[in-house]
Design a protein around this motif. Structure first.
Motif, mmCIF file in Angstrom:
data_model
loop_
_atom_site.group_PDB
_atom_site.id
_atom_site.type_symbol
_atom_site.label_atom_id
_atom_site.label_comp_id
_atom_site.label_asym_id
_atom_site.label_seq_id
_atom_site.Cartn_x
_atom_site.Cartn_y
_atom_site.Cartn_z
ATOM 1 N N VAL A 74 8.000 4.612 13.780
ATOM 2 C CA VAL A 74 8.808 5.510 12.965
ATOM 3 C C VAL A 74 9.354 6.639 13.822
ATOM 4 C CG1 VAL A 74 8.787 7.160 11.073
ATOM 5 C CG2 VAL A 74 7.636 4.985 10.806
ATOM 6 N N VAL A 101 0.738 4.369 1.096
ATOM 7 C CA VAL A 101 1.035 5.094 2.336
ATOM 8 C C VAL A 101 2.098 4.352 3.130
ATOM 9 C CG1 VAL A 101 0.061 5.957 4.481
ATOM 10 C CG2 VAL A 101 -1.317 5.974 2.431
ATOM 11 N N LEU A 127 -11.863 13.567 11.624
ATOM 12 C CA LEU A 127 -11.816 14.658 12.585
ATOM 13 C C LEU A 127 -13.151 15.402 12.654
ATOM 14 C CD1 LEU A 127 -9.129 14.967 13.951
ATOM 15 C CD2 LEU A 127 -8.758 17.061 12.681
ATOM 16 N N PHE A 168 -8.403 11.557 6.942
ATOM 17 C CA PHE A 168 -8.173 11.941 8.340
ATOM 18 C C PHE A 168 -8.977 13.165 8.732
ATOM 19 C CE2 PHE A 168 -5.263 15.428 7.391
ATOM 20 C CZ PHE A 168 -4.802 15.080 6.131
ATOM 21 N N TRP A 169 -9.199 14.054 7.763
ATOM 22 C CA TRP A 169 -9.992 15.246 8.077
ATOM 23 C C TRP A 169 -11.456 14.876 8.249
ATOM 24 C CZ3 TRP A 169 -12.914 19.164 4.985
ATOM 25 C CH2 TRP A 169 -13.137 20.341 5.714
ATOM 26 N N LEU A 172 -9.341 20.557 19.537
ATOM 27 C CA LEU A 172 -10.605 20.413 18.821
ATOM 28 C C LEU A 172 -11.776 20.948 19.651
ATOM 29 C CD1 LEU A 172 -10.966 19.313 16.040
ATOM 30 C CD2 LEU A 172 -11.650 17.131 16.987
ATOM 31 N N THR A 229 -3.272 14.885 -1.477
ATOM 32 C CA THR A 229 -3.857 14.178 -0.339
ATOM 33 C C THR A 229 -2.811 13.334 0.386
ATOM 34 O OG1 THR A 229 -5.852 14.006 -1.679
ATOM 35 C CG2 THR A 229 -5.808 12.761 0.353
ATOM 36 N N ILE A 265 3.043 1.053 13.578
ATOM 37 C CA ILE A 265 4.078 1.389 12.597
ATOM 38 C C ILE A 265 4.418 2.869 12.670
ATOM 39 C CG2 ILE A 265 4.605 1.496 10.134
ATOM 40 C CD1 ILE A 265 2.835 -0.971 9.766
ATOM 41 N N VAL A 266 3.371 3.709 12.705
ATOM 42 C CA VAL A 266 3.616 5.156 12.750
ATOM 43 C C VAL A 266 4.386 5.532 14.009
ATOM 44 C CG1 VAL A 266 2.512 7.418 12.888
ATOM 45 C CG2 VAL A 266 1.611 5.697 11.341
ATOM 46 N N TYR A 321 0.230 14.910 8.256
ATOM 47 C CA TYR A 321 -0.660 14.723 9.404
ATOM 48 C C TYR A 321 -0.068 13.689 10.352
ATOM 49 C CZ TYR A 321 -4.552 13.070 12.190
ATOM 50 O OH TYR A 321 -5.330 12.678 13.234
ATOM 51 N N LEU A 322 0.518 12.624 9.793
ATOM 52 C CA LEU A 322 1.103 11.567 10.624
ATOM 53 C C LEU A 322 2.413 12.008 11.271
ATOM 54 C CD1 LEU A 322 0.546 8.425 8.366
ATOM 55 C CD2 LEU A 322 -0.713 9.067 10.412
ATOM 56 N N ALA A 331 10.881 6.462 7.144
ATOM 57 C CA ALA A 331 11.483 6.036 8.398
ATOM 58 C C ALA A 331 12.990 5.876 8.235
ATOM 59 C CB ALA A 331 10.870 4.699 8.829
ATOM 60 N N GLN A 374 -5.751 19.163 16.210
ATOM 61 C CA GLN A 374 -6.579 18.086 16.755
ATOM 62 C C GLN A 374 -6.656 18.121 18.284
ATOM 63 O OE1 GLN A 374 -5.616 14.168 15.323
ATOM 64 N NE2 GLN A 374 -7.428 13.258 16.228
ATOM 65 N N ILE A 421 -3.624 20.456 10.548
ATOM 66 C CA ILE A 421 -4.785 19.709 11.032
ATOM 67 C C ILE A 421 -4.408 18.900 12.271
ATOM 68 C CG2 ILE A 421 -6.402 17.842 10.498
ATOM 69 C CD1 ILE A 421 -6.448 18.778 7.634
ATOM 70 N N GLY A 479 -4.145 0.365 3.758
ATOM 71 C CA GLY A 479 -3.343 1.582 3.831
ATOM 72 C C GLY A 479 -4.091 2.663 4.596
ATOM 73 N N THR A 485 -4.531 6.354 13.511
ATOM 74 C CA THR A 485 -3.876 7.472 14.174
ATOM 75 C C THR A 485 -4.897 8.523 14.602
ATOM 76 O OG1 THR A 485 -1.960 7.065 12.786
ATOM 77 C CG2 THR A 485 -2.020 9.143 13.963
ATOM 78 N N VAL A 486 -5.873 8.806 13.737
ATOM 79 C CA VAL A 486 -6.889 9.815 14.071
ATOM 80 C C VAL A 486 -7.631 9.416 15.338
ATOM 81 C CG1 VAL A 486 -9.002 10.965 13.314
ATOM 82 C CG2 VAL A 486 -7.213 10.444 11.660
ATOM 83 N N PRO A 493 -9.827 14.455 2.465
ATOM 84 C CA PRO A 493 -8.853 13.509 3.008
ATOM 85 C C PRO A 493 -9.476 12.715 4.155
ATOM 86 C CG PRO A 493 -7.997 15.760 3.064
ATOM 87 C CD PRO A 493 -9.419 15.857 2.665
ATOM 88 N N ILE A 523 -15.487 13.344 14.642
ATOM 89 C CA ILE A 523 -15.197 13.506 16.074
ATOM 90 C C ILE A 523 -15.790 14.811 16.581
ATOM 91 C CG2 ILE A 523 -13.375 13.910 17.770
ATOM 92 C CD1 ILE A 523 -11.594 12.050 16.291
ATOM 93 N N PRO A 526 0.842 -1.203 0.000
ATOM 94 C CA PRO A 526 0.000 0.000 0.000
ATOM 95 C C PRO A 526 0.881 1.259 0.000
ATOM 96 C CG PRO A 526 -0.826 -1.576 1.593
ATOM 97 C CD PRO A 526 0.457 -2.136 1.049
ATOM 98 N N VAL A 564 -3.924 2.865 8.460
ATOM 99 C CA VAL A 564 -2.774 3.514 9.093
ATOM 100 C C VAL A 564 -3.161 4.916 9.556
ATOM 101 C CG1 VAL A 564 -0.435 4.329 8.746
ATOM 102 C CG2 VAL A 564 -1.166 2.206 7.686
ATOM 103 N N VAL A 565 -3.807 5.666 8.649
ATOM 104 C CA VAL A 565 -4.179 7.038 8.968
ATOM 105 C C VAL A 565 -5.362 7.054 9.945
ATOM 106 C CG1 VAL A 565 -4.907 9.231 8.008
ATOM 107 C CG2 VAL A 565 -3.349 7.787 6.728
#
Lengths: 277, 305
Positions: B265, A115, B148, B144-145, A230, A200, B261-262, A207-208, A123, A227, A223, B243, B250-251, B142, B151, A113, B246-247
């Motif tokens: 890193v 991402v 959000l 993740f937005w 918020l 995107t 994984i994130v 974002y990550l 990394a 968060q 963003i 994929g 995190t959100v 996106p 939320i 994938p 992953v995002v």
């Protein structure tokens, strides 16, 4: 069409015209004016879109972030276009081993994938604007490669190419003079489709926390910064998201328009570009 | 059929092998892992000792073969942070990721199915256009937005649902919805296009001529045919969904493999990153294989190409 024009001009106004106006310094911190709401007066300070947790003006930061995001995305699209066209033409023109190798590599790349692939490489090499641009560029060549290969495969059988070959034209000359001009318009259409995706992706990585690094702003990063706040000042996250949305939607409208005018093969190629064959 | 299955299985094995190789060289060629593994204050001797310990002083080919042999035994090294098996850490988090991805997968198909059918059955052109527009707009947001915004609406403002962590059904609703709508726009447009194509077929005209009702024609005759492309695309996109986890993880601070994984890193925990990427890629390849095999079973043309 007017929707696309409206969305894109709004973004361009923000990115290009706004920095020319007397707005606040995007890096200027002032903790006593932190987390202001849009149109809020706080003593003598007035901020159109409010401020973030460090008191930095959101409008100024959005404008700067937009430049950062757009420069990264456009450069990445350019890099992937060059790589994709080169590999695609070689694969489609020579066929044989070269084609098997290149297309096998494309399939391999698609089996992780995107991402995740970007995260893994980031990394290792570390995140900076330059790395991010190159990585986004290097990992998104497959769509261009596939379309360019398909087109080269049919072009190499055409009379003008065959006659050039019989006259002793080298493959390189043929690809440069005869194939490239014929595939370029289509490549630009694929590029317009990819641009939205790359924007995107960049936003997601930032974002990550793996893309653009603070204090430089990027819409995705803003963003994530917002968060935490918020519940207090949601605008910190809402505005940058809105900017991404307007830009991506505008670009998507444009590319759909182009695709409609392009041929059927191309439509299939862009629609299926996400999946491995 | 046997030849088709053998070829696709071999292809998948080759792909997994390619991914393992790519990951190995990516990590090895990018710098000295020993220097990355040690704290900043480590001396040159310390690093040299670690190099010998990890076998980094051996030729690259030997290292590569060792890595392959270890990987085949399920040994991908130890996490640098808590000194446990890297693969074990990833597998521990896998149920959470699969729970999220599968819920989102089913929810996404169900939503596309329901909305697509509504679009076909309703006579209002306005409703159809509005829904297609909504699908288009969703594609430009996106993931993740979008999460959000959910939320903000359901957790912060309305206080109906929890915004983070894993627990009961309530915790699952927001992340699953976010991920389910990730590819909804695409599904909806494809489903709509497939249905529109069936609309012009002879058998549909015949059914009308027999005097069958519109609802019955759509449900009984057109739907089964239009469903196949939707399911194929959904299957292929299960990888894209992986994929997306992953995002999304995190959100919503969802304790899955993607978030691991994130986090790894930012902690520079390479073995865990490698294990995570490998595991998710293997799942991805496996899913693609399954989708292809099922599709080959249903459509003979695929087997022969």
């Amino acid at each position: 069409m007017w929707v696309a024009s409206f969305l894109l001009s709004a973004v361009m106004l923000l990115i290009v015209v706004m920095p020319l106006l007397p707005i606040y310094d995007p890096y200027g911190q002032d903790l006593s004016y932190g987390l202001m709401a849009p149109f809020e007066h706080d003593g003598d300070k007035f901020s159109i879109l409010g401020t973030d947790f460090l008191g930095r003006d959101l409008l100024s930061r959005l404008a700067l972030a937009g430049r950062v995001s757009l420069i990264i995305a456009v450069s990445a699209v350019f890099i992937s276009l060059v790589i994709g066209v080169a590999l695609g033409l070689v694969a489609g023109f020579f066929r044989g081993i070269a084609e098997n190798l290149i297309m096998g590599f494309a399939d391999l790349q698609l089996s992780i994938p995107r991402v995740l692939l970007l995260i893994a490489v980031t990394a290792v090499v570390g995140s900076s604007v330059l790395n991010l641009t190159i990585l986004l560029g290097v990992t998104s060549w497959v769509s261009y490669g596939r379309v360019a290969r398909a087109m080269a495969m049919s072009l190499r059988e055409r009379e003008f190419v065959l006659s050039a070959v019989t006259q002793g034209a080298s493959p390189l000359w043929n690809m440069w003079k005869h194939l490239l001009p014929n595939v370029l318009p289509q490549m630009l259409i694929v590029g317009s489709f990819e641009l939205g995706q790359v924007i995107t992706l960049e936003a997601s990585l930032s974002y990550l926390g793996l893309g653009v690094q603070p204090p430089l702003p990027s819409w995705g990063l803003m963003i994530s910064e917002g968060q935490q706040y918020l519940a207090i000042n949601p605008w910190m996250s809402i505005f940058p998201g809105l900017c991404i949305f307007m830009l991506v939607a505008g670009v998507q409208f444009l590319s759909q328009r182009f695709t409609k005018e392009g041929d059927q093969d191309l439509k299939m190629a862009t629609r299926w570009s996400k999946k491995p064959a | 059929m046997l030849w088709f299955v053998t070829r696709r299985v071999l292809q998948s094995v080759l792909t997994v092998f390619g991914v393992v190789t790519a990951v190995f060289f990516l990590v090895r060629l990018s710098g000295d892992p020993a220097a990355l593994l040690m704290p900043v204050e480590a001396t040159t001797e310390d690093i040299a000792r670690l190099r010998t310990e990890l076998g980094l002083d051996q030729p690259l080919l030997v290292q590569y073969l060792k890595f392959l042999a270890n990987a085949a035994h399920g040994d991908l090294g130890q996490s640098l942070r808590n000194r446990t098996s890297a693969l074990g850490l990833v597998i521990e988090r896998l149920p959470a990721t699969l729970e999220l991805a599968l819920t989102a997968f089913v929810l996404g198909i169900a939503l596309a199915f329901a909305i697509g059918l509504l679009m076909r059955l309703s006579s209002s052109q306005k409703l159809r256009t509005t829904l297609l527009w909504a699908a288009f707009i969703r594609q430009a947001i996106p993931v993740f937005w979008f999460g959000l915004l959910l939320i903000l609406l359901f957790s912060v403002t309305l206080r109906w649902l929890p915004s983070l962590g894993r627990g009961g059904i309530a915790n699952l609703i927001l992340p699953a919805t976010t991920l389910a709508t990730y590819e909804l726009g695409l599904y909806l447009r494809l489903f709509n296009a497939a249905m529109a194509e069936e609309e012009g077929q002879d058998y549909v005209r015949t059914a009308y001529a027999k005097g069958q009702s519109r609802t019955k024609i759509v449900l009984r005759h057109m739907l089964p045919n239009a469903l196949l492309p939707l399911i194929t695309i959904a299957g292929i996109n299960l990888g894209v969904l992986l994929g997306g986890t992953v995002v999304t993880e995190t959100v919503f601070s969802w304790p899955g493999a993607g978030r691991l994984i994130v986090q790894s890193v930012s902690q520079r925990d390479y073995p865990v990153i490698v294990a995570g990427v490998l595991v998710i890629s293997v799942i991805f390849v496996f899913v693609n294989l399954m989708v292809d095999l099922i599709y080959g079973l249903l459509d003979p043309r695929v087997r022969l190409s």
